[in-house]
Design an enzyme around this catalytic site. Structure first.
Site, short mmCIF file in Angstrom:
data_model
loop_
_atom_site.label_atom_id
_atom_site.label_comp_id
_atom_site.label_asym_id
_atom_site.label_seq_id
_atom_site.Cartn_x
_atom_site.Cartn_y
_atom_site.Cartn_z
N SER A 183 0.85 -1.20 0.00
CA SER A 183 0.00 0.00 0.00
C SER A 183 0.88 1.25 0.00
CB SER A 183 -0.91 -0.03 1.23
OG SER A 183 -1.44 1.24 1.45
N TRP A 223 2.21 1.66 -3.40
CA TRP A 223 1.13 2.12 -4.29
C TRP A 223 1.07 3.65 -4.28
CZ3 TRP A 223 -3.15 5.21 -3.53
CH2 TRP A 223 -4.10 5.23 -4.54
N HIS A 224 1.31 4.23 -3.10
CA HIS A 224 1.20 5.69 -3.00
C HIS A 224 2.30 6.41 -3.74
CE1 HIS A 224 -1.77 4.84 0.11
NE2 HIS A 224 -2.19 6.08 -0.07
N GLY A 225 3.48 5.86 -3.76
CA GLY A 225 4.53 6.57 -4.46
C GLY A 225 5.83 5.78 -4.52
N PHE A 263 -0.57 10.18 -7.27
CA PHE A 263 -0.52 8.72 -7.12
C PHE A 263 -1.21 8.04 -8.30
CE2 PHE A 263 -0.79 10.19 -2.51
CZ PHE A 263 0.57 10.41 -2.46
#
Lengths: 316, 476
Positions: free
Chosen positions: B318, B321-323, B476
């Protein structure tokens, strides 16, 4: 088209929505007008603070000599010396952090009322650099849009939708709520010393001089250059003696800032004096005359103001 | 095109009006074209990437449904590889390459692989995840293949949630494009009200707090501990209002046209534990990870160490996923650790609460629970906001000195920030604990109700930051 209109009129849902929207709009416009008018009243009766200074510059000052610029104007030119030695009244309309759009907006407001005899325009490194924040800062002139047609051209540069936003009576006072409230009290008067627009700095810099390179080119903003040209042209048109000044820095430079070169060139094209103190040895060798590397302190302002006046007296 | 722009205002009015004037069977085309225009207003050429994933997943869906046995899995894997591949190239390539270079450098070698000079397409992670949920659901047999290419494309591209979610599931959204929505003025008003509240959160709260936060975090070495502490707390509110504000506008815009998008936030700042926080924050992503990663790995129905590992893996992914930055991975790791730690210590914490007797004072207990959760989440966000790990470490070190006076670039900014937080908390507390009691937003009287919304719009005009720019989660 008529089919669509018939549909809108005959369907209950559409009609119901239109009625409700109309009622909502009436309510909103009423609130907007009442609250906006209240803020307008409070804005124009301020007696201190940044917004008051802007309002005073546009609507009240009648000084013979005006000093334009950003923080380097506001904190480096002491009007008292100009008044004493040039025997004319003087007011410093400079405002911290403001770009050339602001100076030109104020000039338009002033010229509507009268023509000053002399103007000093302080120009700093990077004055024509392209920065979005310069447009955002035009916001401080929004309260004048309604009543000062001569300033609208500058204000509309803020964004393509500015004209539309300004249909609201509240929008011109966006983010000014607190400043207006304080401007109506004596709080600012007790806090900041304001000598005819000049705000003295009391710090003293004690650090070795640094070197700044101007070899990297910045993207320039043609709007800013055009506004600078207009500023000069308007002064010439109104027979105002204009001096463009680059005040002292406490830094050595490699190369010359592109904005300063352009400003100099345009000034010379229009036969306007451009006086450059950015490489003045007296200031480059004396850090104690500075509050920080780009602003002289109260002692530096005294020396700089008198030096500039000496220069003017020689020229005249 | 940003939701907080005049460009969007015109776009929304025109599209919505045309939507209701067109016959039902032509509406999908209008929505698809307007979604293309909406996306192309950012960087036009990136619509080709979106087009590629749409084509791949559309056919993958059909092939999966028509195939049997291992072939089904093969087509699913092809679709997932294509989607994740695009994500890797555009989002993670340079990050992986940079770390590879670092590794080689340790052995005294030079990395011959060049860096790519590309911009990350707006909202790539959002629409990629939404597209993947379609093929996974078709594979699982929970969703029938969508044979209408235009409607499938619209499922991926539906403009309200295209660039920052909510990340929809095909079961919830796809069938809605076939449903006929007649004009309903009550629903239109309801949608508009949600949009106004979303705009308020974005312009008055998030962007106002953002001014202070950016001032502090963009120049960490110059700031003292107290300033960074305040900026970190402000950031916690900023990121919530920025993202949930976007979700509200998306949900409201869709509602005006008749569509129901999933709830993305349920007052996460009032969560009583970090576990509960993740059930209230970015729900569409949390449930995505739960359904498509956590459960397939076995969830909690495995051995205890494996369960903890599953939680950590989900949160690390996760974070990624954000960056493409280690700060996000650490942020994910911290949040995973919170959950594992909460499970491990549950027994002892219960005993401690009994011992102190705080459980007998439920309100005080609730206050502590909410405050501690907020502080824990806020702490992890230091990594989320910092530009790099060294900045984050510096922020933490400085905060724990508790020294210095608060940086104040004009008292007005601080006052506006506190007003914004106070307003937000009042509304959230009212919704959380006093639901159904006195309400202005749903008051029976038309004039009272509308005065409240007029007041909100006036506050937006008076206190909103109109030059604040884009939403945090767009990156994102």
């Amino acid at each position: 088209m008529s089919k669509i209109l018939t549909q809108i009129v005959t369907q209950r849902g559409y009609l119901y929505l239109l009625k409700k929207l109309a009622a909502f709009m009436v309510l909103f416009i009423l609130f907007d007008f009442i609250i906006g008018s209240f803020f307008r009243y409070l804005y124009f009766r301020q007696t201190s603070g940044w917004e008051f200074r802007t309002k005073y510059s546009v609507e009240d000052t009648r000084a013979d000599i005006l000093i334009f610029g950003a923080s380097r104007a506001q904190q480096q030119y002491n009007p008292i010396f100009f008044e004493e030695r040039l025997h004319q009244t003087c007011y410093n309309v400079g405002r911290d952090g403001q770009p050339i759009f602001y100076y030109y907006g104020i000039l338009n407001g002033v010229l509507r009322r009268y023509s000053p005899k002399m103007i000093f325009l302080d120009i700093e490194n990077g004055v024509f650099n392209s920065e979005q924040s310069s447009y955002d800062r035009i916001g401080v002139l929004l309260p004048f849009y309604k009543t000062h047609a001569e300033m609208r051209q500058v204000i509309e540069l803020k964004s393509p939708y500015e004209k539309m936003k300004l249909q609201s009576s509240i929008y011109p006072f966006n983010s000014l709520l607190f400043k207006i409230a304080v401007g109506n009290t004596k709080f600012n008067k007790n806090r900041n010393e304001d000598i005819k627009g000049y705000i003295p700095l009391s710090g003293e810099l004690h650090e070795p001089i640094r070197t700044v390179s101007f070899l990297n080119q910045h993207v320039l903003d043609t709007n800013k250059i055009n506004v600078y040209r207009s500023f000069i042209n308007d002064c010439i048109k109104h027979h105002i003696k204009l001096y463009i000044v680059c005040s002292p820095y406490y830094m050595k430079t490699i190369g010359t800032d592109t904005s300063i070169s352009i400003a100099k060139k345009i000034a010379h094209e229009n036969n306007v004096d451009f006086i450059d103190y950015s490489k003045d040895e007296l200031f480059l060798t004396n850090s104690t005359l500075f509050d920080d590397t780009v602003h002289v302190n109260v002692a530096g302002a005294r020396i700089f103001s008198n030096k500039l006046i000496d220069n003017i007296l020689v020229k005249e | 095109m940003l939701f907080n722009s005049f460009h969007f205002l015109f776009f929304f009015v025109i599209v919505t009006t045309l939507y209701f004037l067109l016959p039902h069977n032509r509406r999908w085309l209008l929505l698809l074209l307007s979604s293309c225009y909406f996306y192309m207003a950012f960087v036009p050429v990136y619509i080709l990437i979106l087009g590629f994933t749409i084509v791949v997943d559309y056919f993958a869906g059909i092939f999966i449904e028509n195939a049997a046995g291992k072939k089904r899995k093969f087509f699913l894997v092809c679709s997932l590889v294509a989607n994740i591949g695009i994500l890797c190239v555009f989002k993670y390539y340079n990050f992986i390459n940079e770390n590879f270079s670092f590794l080689l450098h340790g052995f005294g070698l030079t990395n011959p692989i060049p860096y790519l000079s590309i911009l990350l397409p707006i909202g790539l992670s959002f629409h990629t995840f939404q597209a993947m949920s379609y093929t996974i659901e078709v594979y699982r047999g929970h969703q029938k293949t969508e044979r209408h290419f235009g409607i499938y494309a619209l499922y991926v591209m539906f403009y309200p949630q295209l660039v920052a979610g909510p990340i929809e599931r095909p079961q919830n959204l796809l069938h809605q494009f076939r449903q006929q929505y007649d004009f309903d003025s009550d629903r239109v008003f309801e949608g508009l009200k949600i949009m106004i509240w979303g705009l308020f959160k974005k312009l008055v709260i998030a962007d106002r707090l953002g001014i202070y936060v950016s001032g502090a975090y963009n120049n960490v070495p110059e700031q003292n501990g107290m300033t960074l502490l305040l900026a970190t707390i402000f950031f916690s509110f900023q990121v919530y209002c920025d993202f949930s504000g976007y979700s509200d506008i998306a949900i409201g815009a869709a509602k005006v046209m008749g569509f129901d998008l999933m709830t993305n936030f349920r007052r996460p700042i009032l969560a009583k534990s970090t576990g509960e926080f993740w059930q209230r924050w970015h729900i569409s992503l949390s449930t995505w990870f739960k359904d498509y990663l956590y459960f397939p790995m076995g969830g909690s129905r495995v051995s205890v160490p494996r369960w903890y590992m599953n939680l950590m893996v989900v949160f690390l992914i996760s974070g990624l996923w954000h960056g493409a930055n280690w700060t996000y991975i650490i942020w994910g790791g911290i949040n995973g650790f919170y959950l594992v730690f909460a499970i491990v210590t549950q027994k002892y914490r219960d005993r401690f609460n009994q011992f102190t007797g705080i459980v007998k004072r439920p309100r005080l207990h609730l206050f502590f629970q909410i405050s501690i959760t907020f502080l824990l989440i806020t702490f992890s966000r230091i990594f989320f906001r910092s530009r790099n790990i060294s900045d984050a470490v510096q922020v933490i070190k400085k905060i724990f000195t508790f020294k210095g006076s608060i940086f104040n670039d004009g008292t007005a900014i601080i006052i506006y920030c506190f007003f914004a937080i106070f307003f937000l908390l009042s509304v959230e507390l009212k919704k959380e604990f006093y639901r159904g009691s006195f309400t202005l937003s749903r008051h029976k009287n038309f004039w009272v109700r509308n005065s409240y919304y007029s007041f909100l719009i006036i506050l937006i005009i008076l206190l909103g930051v109109f030059d604040g720019g884009q939403f945090i989660y767009f990156q994102f």
